[in-house]
Design an enzyme around this catalytic site. Structure first.
Site, PDB file in Angstrom:
ATOM      1  N   LYS A  84      20.431  -9.059  17.525  1.00 26.82           N
ATOM      2  CA  LYS A  84      19.501  -7.961  17.237  1.00 26.82           C
ATOM      3  C   LYS A  84      19.152  -7.840  15.752  1.00 26.82           C
ATOM      4  CE  LYS A  84      19.057  -6.222  21.421  1.00 26.82           C
ATOM      5  NZ  LYS A  84      17.740  -6.171  22.118  1.00 26.82           N
ATOM      6  N   GLU A 106      15.434   2.629  19.679  1.00 25.23           N
ATOM      7  CA  GLU A 106      16.215   2.888  20.884  1.00 25.23           C
ATOM      8  C   GLU A 106      17.371   1.903  20.923  1.00 25.23           C
ATOM      9  OE1 GLU A 106      14.929  -0.901  21.674  1.00 25.23           O
ATOM     10  OE2 GLU A 106      13.706   0.720  20.835  1.00 25.23           O
ATOM     11  N   SER A 373      24.776 -14.236  22.850  1.00 25.25           N
ATOM     12  CA  SER A 373      23.930 -13.283  22.129  1.00 25.25           C
ATOM     13  C   SER A 373      24.704 -12.264  21.316  1.00 25.25           C
ATOM     14  CB  SER A 373      23.011 -12.552  23.112  1.00 25.25           C
ATOM     15  OG  SER A 373      23.773 -11.902  24.113  1.00 25.25           O
TER      16      SER A 373
END
Length: 398
Positions: A84, A106, A373
């Site tokens: 991210k 969010e 991830s």
């Protein structure tokens, strides 16, 4: 309509957001042609994010009895512990270029929220993060990290109090303050231009992985596998291999494995095209178009839609989409930790589980690349509780 991936994507938004979205797209296009912006972004990716992340060849897991080697692309080794941050730092730089000092975002699993909070702290921006209360309860360490990093965290109680509802609240906030606030959307979802911008910032994963795999193996992997919630980590890694003869596999959350409504989060398997949060894509909906409840043990996969580019890749057949259940993810979570000394996020565990399941279908000597991830620190409490509950139900077997 701009921002289309075949029949999907588009821009289904309130009129007040059309101007800000156009401004964002134009500013992004200008920035990517600006050598100073690229230099600053690449510098931050190297010195703040910690890129390039390595690929790791697993020594035991998956090799026997099938003779298939599994590699991991280690996005868990980035600053803040997940992919991210690649998008967060890129969009934070864009917000600065736009002259917007207030950021809203969010988060589901909390990794995007932590990444946004860290990027904003480093660049001197104000951050407000919306998070469903259910997700906050099962991801308490990330809630604490966001607040420590200086972000205001607003808990959402509406709906299922998970990722979809956090997105809804962030969009409502953005509609109210579009001139002074940038919405730093965390995945390849939403109205144009977000799916394209987020994909581009995450494409660094695929570029690195392709180059690294060729250097390590002298050839490309036989398959690249990644989990798919909204789908940014998977689009990021797939983008490096779309033009190659490589099998691409996206893995969605099967939840309890029954396929029953409300017990999974696999719109690319069980859903139909519709409009959700500014985009046309596959989503879980009833006959009246109402969005259905979802479930996954992994908060980052607990979402009723998927990025519109994934919907296009599904229809075109270029990417195949599978599922992994909560139990399979928990098994993979434990197996990777015990066999290789790596604790994966529960989201990433779905991709590892699918890799282990499909490995027997490949010839001996094949090599699979899994995008890991994120790391599993955030999931220890909920995962260990679920593992303990399974032991009680099965009389001691994990």
């Amino acid at each position: 309509m701009t921002g289309r991936f075949g029949d999907y994507g588009g821009q289904f938004v309130a009129e007040t957001l059309v101007g800000p979205l156009e401004e964002l797209w134009n500013t992004y296009l200008e920035a990517r042609q600006d050598s100073a912006f690229e230099a600053e972004l690449n510098g931050l990716l190297a010195t703040f994010v910690g890129r390039p992340t390595p690929i790791t060849r697993l020594r035991r897991l998956g090799i026997e009895p099938h003779g298939v080697t599994i590699w991991l692309k280690r996005e868990d080794l980035t600053h803040t512990g997940a992919h991210k941050i690649n998008n967060a730092i890129g969009q934070a730089l864009l917000a600065s270029r736009l002259g917007k000092r207030r950021i809203i975002a969010e988060t589901g699993a909390g990794q995007h929220g932590v990444a946004v909070a860290a990027a904003c702290a480093y660049l001197g921006l104000d951050a407000t993060i919306y998070m469903g209360r259910v997700d906050a309860e099962r991801q308490l360490p990330n809630l604490q990290r966001m607040r420590l990093l200086g972000a205001e965290v607003r808990l959402v109680d509406q709906g299922t109090a998970t990722l979809k509802d956090a997105v809804n609240e962030a969009i409502r906030e953005w509609i109210t303050h579009p001139d002074t606030t940038h919405y730093l959307l965390g995945s390849v979802v939403g109205p144009h231009p977000f799916p394209s911008i987020v994909r581009d910032f995450q494409s660094v994963i695929g570029r690195e992985a392709r180059e690294q795999f060729l250097a390590a193996s002298g050839r490309l992997p036989d398959a690249v596998i990644a989990c798919v919630g909204g789908g940014s980590n998977s689009i990021g890694v797939f983008s490096g291999f779309l033009d190659d003869p490589v099998r691409l596999i996206g893995v969605q959350a099967a939840g309890d494995g029954s396929g029953s409504l409300g017990h999974h989060a696999a719109p690319l398997i069980y859903g139909e095209p519709g409009v959700l949060q500014g985009m046309r894509t596959y989503l879980l909906q009833d006959d009246d178009g109402q969005v259905l409840l979802t479930h996954s043990i992994a908060p980052g996969l607990d979402y009723p839609g998927a990025g519109p580019e994934h919907s296009h890749l599904k229809d075109s057949g270029r990417v195949e989409y599978l599922t992994a259940s909560d139990d399979e993810a928990l098994d993979a979570f434990q197996e990777l930790a015990r066999s290789e000394g790596i604790v994966p996020a529960l989201e990433s565990s779905h991709a590892v589980a699918a890799a282990l399941r499909v490995a027997p279908t490949f010839a001996r000597g094949s090599q699979l690349l899994v995008n890991l991830s994120g790391r599993g620190d955030k999931d220890l409490t909920s995962a260990m509780a679920a593992i303990g509950q399974r032991k009680e139900q099965t009389g001691g077997a994990a």
